[in-house]
Design a protein around this motif. Structure first.
Motif, PDB file in Angstrom:
ATOM      1  N   PRO A 128       0.940  -1.246   0.036  1.00  0.00           N
ATOM      2  CA  PRO A 128       0.003  -0.054   0.068  1.00  0.00           C
ATOM      3  C   PRO A 128       0.878   1.237   0.038  1.00  0.00           C
ATOM      4  N   ASN A 129       0.257   2.105  -0.502  1.00  0.00           N
ATOM      5  CA  ASN A 129       1.180   3.346  -0.850  1.00  0.00           C
ATOM      6  C   ASN A 129       1.114   4.148   0.858  1.00  0.00           C
ATOM      7  N   SER A 130       2.096   4.856   1.252  1.00  0.00           N
ATOM      8  CA  SER A 130       2.055   5.211   2.667  1.00  0.00           C
ATOM      9  C   SER A 130       1.404   6.396   3.031  1.00  0.00           C
ATOM     10  N   GLN A 131       0.929   7.142   1.971  1.00  0.00           N
ATOM     11  CA  GLN A 131       0.137   8.209   2.123  1.00  0.00           C
ATOM     12  C   GLN A 131      -1.357   7.894   2.677  1.00  0.00           C
ATOM     13  N   ARG A 142      -4.433   1.817  -3.717  1.00  0.00           N
ATOM     14  CA  ARG A 142      -3.821   1.318  -2.577  1.00  0.00           C
ATOM     15  C   ARG A 142      -3.286   2.175  -1.561  1.00  0.00           C
ATOM     16  N   LEU A 143      -3.793   3.430  -1.197  1.00  0.00           N
ATOM     17  CA  LEU A 143      -3.525   4.415  -0.293  1.00  0.00           C
ATOM     18  C   LEU A 143      -4.095   3.797   0.968  1.00  0.00           C
ATOM     19  N   GLN A 144      -3.658   4.156   1.958  1.00  0.00           N
ATOM     20  CA  GLN A 144      -4.200   3.859   3.516  1.00  0.00           C
ATOM     21  C   GLN A 144      -5.157   4.544   3.545  1.00  0.00           C
ATOM     22  N   ILE A 145      -6.382   4.191   3.685  1.00  0.00           N
ATOM     23  CA  ILE A 145      -7.768   4.849   3.807  1.00  0.00           C
ATOM     24  C   ILE A 145      -8.502   4.402   5.365  1.00  0.00           C
ATOM     25  N   ASP A 146      -8.653   5.525   6.029  1.00  0.00           N
ATOM     26  CA  ASP A 146      -9.388   5.053   7.383  1.00  0.00           C
ATOM     27  C   ASP A 146     -10.884   5.888   7.103  1.00  0.00           C
ATOM     28  N   LEU A 162     -10.820  -5.276   1.713  1.00  0.00           N
ATOM     29  CA  LEU A 162      -9.755  -4.598   1.187  1.00  0.00           C
ATOM     30  C   LEU A 162      -8.720  -4.176   2.658  1.00  0.00           C
ATOM     31  N   LYS A 163      -7.586  -4.835   2.353  1.00  0.00           N
ATOM     32  CA  LYS A 163      -6.454  -4.417   3.414  1.00  0.00           C
ATOM     33  C   LYS A 163      -6.243  -3.100   3.797  1.00  0.00           C
ATOM     34  N   ASN A 164      -6.312  -2.124   2.725  1.00  0.00           N
ATOM     35  CA  ASN A 164      -5.761  -0.826   2.852  1.00  0.00           C
ATOM     36  C   ASN A 164      -6.893   0.108   3.369  1.00  0.00           C
ATOM     37  N   ILE A 165      -8.254  -0.604   3.535  1.00  0.00           N
ATOM     38  CA  ILE A 165      -9.027   0.119   4.285  1.00  0.00           C
ATOM     39  C   ILE A 165      -9.489  -0.131   5.746  1.00  0.00           C
ATOM     40  N   LYS A 166      -9.517   0.619   6.331  1.00  0.00           N
ATOM     41  CA  LYS A 166      -9.604   0.574   7.665  1.00  0.00           C
ATOM     42  C   LYS A 166     -11.198   1.116   8.456  1.00  0.00           C
ATOM     43  N   LYS A 226      -3.490  10.551  14.968  1.00  0.00           N
ATOM     44  CA  LYS A 226      -3.361   9.972  13.539  1.00  0.00           C
ATOM     45  C   LYS A 226      -3.032  11.254  12.541  1.00  0.00           C
ATOM     46  N   ASN A 227      -1.862  10.936  11.887  1.00  0.00           N
ATOM     47  CA  ASN A 227      -1.626  11.906  10.957  1.00  0.00           C
ATOM     48  C   ASN A 227      -2.168  11.721   9.580  1.00  0.00           C
ATOM     49  N   TYR A 228      -2.809  12.645   8.716  1.00  0.00           N
ATOM     50  CA  TYR A 228      -3.409  12.192   7.552  1.00  0.00           C
ATOM     51  C   TYR A 228      -2.683  13.396   6.244  1.00  0.00           C
ATOM     52  N   ASN A 229      -2.462  12.768   5.370  1.00  0.00           N
ATOM     53  CA  ASN A 229      -2.178  13.755   4.118  1.00  0.00           C
ATOM     54  C   ASN A 229      -3.512  14.406   3.757  1.00  0.00           C
ATOM     55  N   LEU A 230      -4.773  13.733   3.745  1.00  0.00           N
ATOM     56  CA  LEU A 230      -5.899  14.413   3.496  1.00  0.00           C
ATOM     57  C   LEU A 230      -7.048  14.039   4.174  1.00  0.00           C
TER      58      LEU A 230
END
Length: 391
Positions: free
Chosen positions: A2-5, A27-31, A121-125, A151-155
């Motif tokens: 997954p992308n680290s962003q 493949r971004l990390q998405i919460d 999906l593993k990159n979705i939380k 938690k820190n986020y790009n967007l």
């Protein structure tokens, strides 16, 4: 890998889930953050999808949507100041039997399909926590939850009007904030079996009445009624309501068998933006809310999500960070002008049909009849409804 962003979507309604699903391909990390998923409930509304919107969703892997949707092959507009009849004043239709003007799908069906896909999906939380604060004094947006986890986020994407209180420090600017002094009553009619592939809009004196075909035995109704209208007595009692539709629309439905639960909501024209959009975007009704007269609210949201996907793809392909000032500006340049112009167009149409002077109504009715004969103008109307104002 997954992308680290990282992206945080605040709101787990249909808008939030659709954003997460379409962005998950990167493949971004998405919460996805919601304070209490157990209390999450979606009203069983029907959604109108333009042909362009549905085709895009199919390309993104949601091919089952078409199978679960009812096709619209005709759209009829009735200026019914003189009478309510089946004879239309303006008619839009497909050029051949294989085409469609639009589709109708149940919102819960769409919600459930996307939710199931996201859970795998593993990159979705999914985060079931209350947010305490959002800090933008650092390089990234920092969210502090009630349990003091940070938690820190790009967007950060706000996708639900239920979280407006969190936007208090972001200087929300209301570009447009107008009340129509109307309430929309939404319910489904269950009727005898008919050929049901036509959407109809009747412009009554106290507000527009829309029929959306769900199946051969079900039709969704959106009836916008002025706050001081006597017509409110019909929607206060299912017995009165059934009698009203059986009396006035028997030619369309033969006989109304039953009526679903009736939901209502206030109608407003809202266009919000952030004075400081640092790493923050607004989506759905928290950003734009328009009159349901043309059934374009959800399509407008989808077009914004498609634009976001386009800007993220552009940034990732160039190795750029998402969420920075350049990113935000590029997205807003892609969407703001079209959204405001399109919403203003819908508002203008509502104003045209809200004038009750008989002489004006006669001119309007004659204009609609003339437009019905003009293939070129009708084709452009269809293109605007299908893809937005600037296509």
């Amino acid at each position: 890998m997954p992308n680290s962003q990282k992206i945080c979507i605040i709101g787990s309604g249909l808008t939030g889930l659709m954003i997460a699903y379409l962005l998950s391909k990167f493949r971004l990390q998405i919460d996805i953050v919601e304070q209490d998923f157990n209390k999450k409930k979606n009203n069983p509304t029907k959604i109108a999808l333009s042909k362009s919107s549905l085709d895009e969703l199919c390309r993104y892997g949601l091919k089952d949507i078409k199978k679960k949707s009812n096709i619209i092959k005709n759209i009829y507009l009735h200026d019914s100041y003189s009478s309510i009849s089946q004879k239309q004043d303006l008619h839009f239709s497909v050029s051949n039997k294989k085409e469609a003007l639009a589709y109708i799908i149940d919102s819960n069906t769409l919600f459930s399909d996307i939710y199931k896909k996201l859970k795998s999906l593993k990159n979705i939380k999914f985060i079931n926590k209350e947010i305490s604060s959002i800090n933008d004094e650092k390089f990234f947006k920092e969210i502090t939850f009630k349990d003091l986890i940070k938690k820190n986020y790009n967007l950060i994407i706000f996708a639900s009007a239920n979280n407006l209180s969190l936007l208090s420090k972001f200087k929300l600017r209301k570009v447009v904030d107008k009340s129509y002094n109307e309430e929309a009553y939404v319910f489904n009619l269950f009727h005898e079996k008919i050929s049901n592939n036509s959407a109809r809009q009747f412009f009554l004196k106290d507000g527009p009445l829309a029929f959306l075909p769900v199946s051969s035995t079900e039709t969704s109704v959106i009836w916008s009624i002025k706050n001081n209208s006597v017509n409110k007595k019909y929607v206060s009692n299912k017995k009165y309501l059934s009698k009203f539709f059986n009396n006035h629309f028997k030619e369309l439905f033969k006989e109304i068998i039953s009526i679903s639960e009736i939901n209502k909501f206030n109608l407003n024209y809202i266009f919000n933006e952030l004075k400081d959009s640092k790493r923050t975007l607004l989506f759905g009704e928290i950003a734009n809310k328009i009159h349901p007269i043309a059934g374009q609210g959800w399509n407008m949201t989808l077009r914004n999500i498609f634009s976001l996907k386009k800007v993220i793809k552009y940034s990732i392909n160039l190795g750029l960070e998402i969420g920075n000032d350049i990113f935000i500006k590029k997205y807003l340049d892609e969407t703001n002008l079209n959204n405001l112009a399109f919403a203003t167009l819908i508002d203008g149409i509502r104003k045209i049909f809200d004038i009750k002077i008989d002489s004006y109504a006669a001119i309007r009715k004659n204009t609609l009849s003339n437009l019905d004969k003009n293939f070129f103008i009708k084709k452009n109307f269809i293109n605007i409804a299908n893809k937005g104002l600037f296509i």
